[in-house]
Design an enzyme around this catalytic site. Sequence first.
Site, PDB file in Angstrom:
ATOM      1  N   LYS A 170      92.274 -72.394  67.545  1.00 44.71           N
ATOM      2  CA  LYS A 170      91.265 -71.814  66.655  1.00 44.71           C
ATOM      3  C   LYS A 170      91.947 -71.008  65.542  1.00 44.71           C
ATOM      4  O   LYS A 170      91.600 -71.129  64.360  1.00 44.71           O
ATOM      5  CB  LYS A 170      90.292 -70.927  67.455  1.00 44.71           C
ATOM      6  CG  LYS A 170      89.363 -71.748  68.342  1.00 44.71           C
ATOM      7  CD  LYS A 170      88.538 -70.904  69.316  1.00 44.71           C
ATOM      8  CE  LYS A 170      87.669 -71.829  70.173  1.00 44.71           C
ATOM      9  NZ  LYS A 170      86.829 -71.128  71.146  1.00 44.71           N
ATOM     10  N   GLN A 218      86.638 -65.208  73.431  1.00 40.81           N
ATOM     11  CA  GLN A 218      86.766 -66.438  74.221  1.00 40.81           C
ATOM     12  C   GLN A 218      86.194 -66.228  75.619  1.00 40.81           C
ATOM     13  O   GLN A 218      86.459 -65.217  76.275  1.00 40.81           O
ATOM     14  CB  GLN A 218      88.253 -66.847  74.279  1.00 40.81           C
ATOM     15  CG  GLN A 218      88.517 -68.180  74.949  1.00 40.81           C
ATOM     16  CD  GLN A 218      87.961 -69.377  74.164  1.00 40.81           C
ATOM     17  OE1 GLN A 218      87.734 -69.310  72.964  1.00 40.81           O
ATOM     18  NE2 GLN A 218      87.734 -70.464  74.860  1.00 40.81           N
ATOM     19  N   ASP A 265      80.281 -67.754  66.802  1.00 37.92           N
ATOM     20  CA  ASP A 265      80.030 -68.642  67.947  1.00 37.92           C
ATOM     21  C   ASP A 265      78.538 -68.980  68.052  1.00 37.92           C
ATOM     22  O   ASP A 265      78.168 -69.944  68.718  1.00 37.92           O
ATOM     23  CB  ASP A 265      80.424 -67.927  69.248  1.00 37.92           C
ATOM     24  CG  ASP A 265      81.708 -68.464  69.859  1.00 37.92           C
ATOM     25  OD1 ASP A 265      82.017 -69.644  69.647  1.00 37.92           O
ATOM     26  OD2 ASP A 265      82.375 -67.690  70.562  1.00 37.92           O
TER      27      ASP A 265
HETATM   28  N1  GUN Z   1      84.804 -71.131  76.006  1.00 39.55           N
HETATM   29  C1  GUN Z   1      84.581 -72.465  76.018  1.00 39.55           C
HETATM   30  N2  GUN Z   1      83.991 -72.859  74.867  1.00 39.55           N
HETATM   31  C2  GUN Z   1      83.838 -71.734  74.122  1.00 39.55           C
HETATM   32  C3  GUN Z   1      83.293 -71.511  72.839  1.00 39.55           C
HETATM   33  O1  GUN Z   1      82.811 -72.404  72.135  1.00 39.55           O
HETATM   34  N3  GUN Z   1      83.330 -70.228  72.418  1.00 39.55           N
HETATM   35  C4  GUN Z   1      83.837 -69.210  73.168  1.00 39.55           C
HETATM   36  N4  GUN Z   1      83.804 -67.979  72.674  1.00 39.55           N
HETATM   37  N5  GUN Z   1      84.342 -69.394  74.368  1.00 39.55           N
HETATM   38  C5  GUN Z   1      84.344 -70.655  74.845  1.00 39.55           C
END
Ligand code: GUN
Length: 286
Positions: free
Chosen positions: A53, A97, A120
């Site tokens: 990311k 996350q 998100d």
């Molecule tokens: N864990 C798995 N997928 C995601 C996501 O799209 N965003 C976040 N913040 N955590 C995750």
Amino acid sequence: MTAVIIDGKAVAEQVRQDWKVRADALKAKGILPGLAVIIVGDNPASRVYVRNKVKACHDLGLHSELIELPDDTTEEMLLSRITHLNENPDIHGILVQLPLPEQIDVDKVLETISPEKDVDGFHLYNLGALVVGNTVFPPCTPFGVMAMLKHINAEISGKNAVVVGRSNIVGKPMALMLLQESATVSICTSRTQDLAFYTKIADILVVATGKAQMISGDMVKPGAIVIDVGINRTDDGKLVGDVDFDSVKEVAGYITPVPGGVGPMTITMLVANTIMAAEAMHGNDD
Ligand code: GUN
């Protein structure tokens, strides 16, 4: 029939170039979109995701910060970091996350992120906006799936869309986005009786269960668009989706591979949401 394989990497690259134009327009005005990514603990899969990311932001010339906190971080400490980021004008998007260690209340964390920086799309405000079809930050994975469907010019209106899996991150928002495009949507869960009945009527089938290769060719309508959100590691170390690629590709019209399907799109849409957050904060119409 052998399905057309949707190359997520290629689609993501194309979508990224469109967003780069918007990012460059902001930069020309002296605004550098910025994303903060927080990871708590050392879950190896999460570490790979967050690095990707941050790298995606870097590749597009955006500002990004990776904040790595130890496994024993308290809820109070995490909330305090988020509050500071909410007030930091260089940061337009904040992502924590998931999953988080058990001493931390996920809901509290997600509600502490300012809705204007919630790239998100997990804050209740943004989820509510999604329900009424007014979304600002669509959750990245379903947003990426919609971008893929758009890329192949998929007809959605009036079609049967079936989502297998009801997570807050993928299944539920996915169903809402398909509904917003006037699909007839079914959501299947692990309790669904006769799952194949639903999957076989799907013109668009999105699978996000975390169960390796659970959808086989005999469960799919000929010509269907099959989107595999899953990513699972088999005992011999191979990465596979929730869809049995080899049998389904013989029946479907379109299919996404794993890896190289939805994954690259998710990250691209995070970058897109960060750029949108910066545009919203600074205005993009002059
Ligand atoms: N864990 C798995 N997928 C995601 C996501 O799209 N965003 C976040 N913040 N955590 C995750």
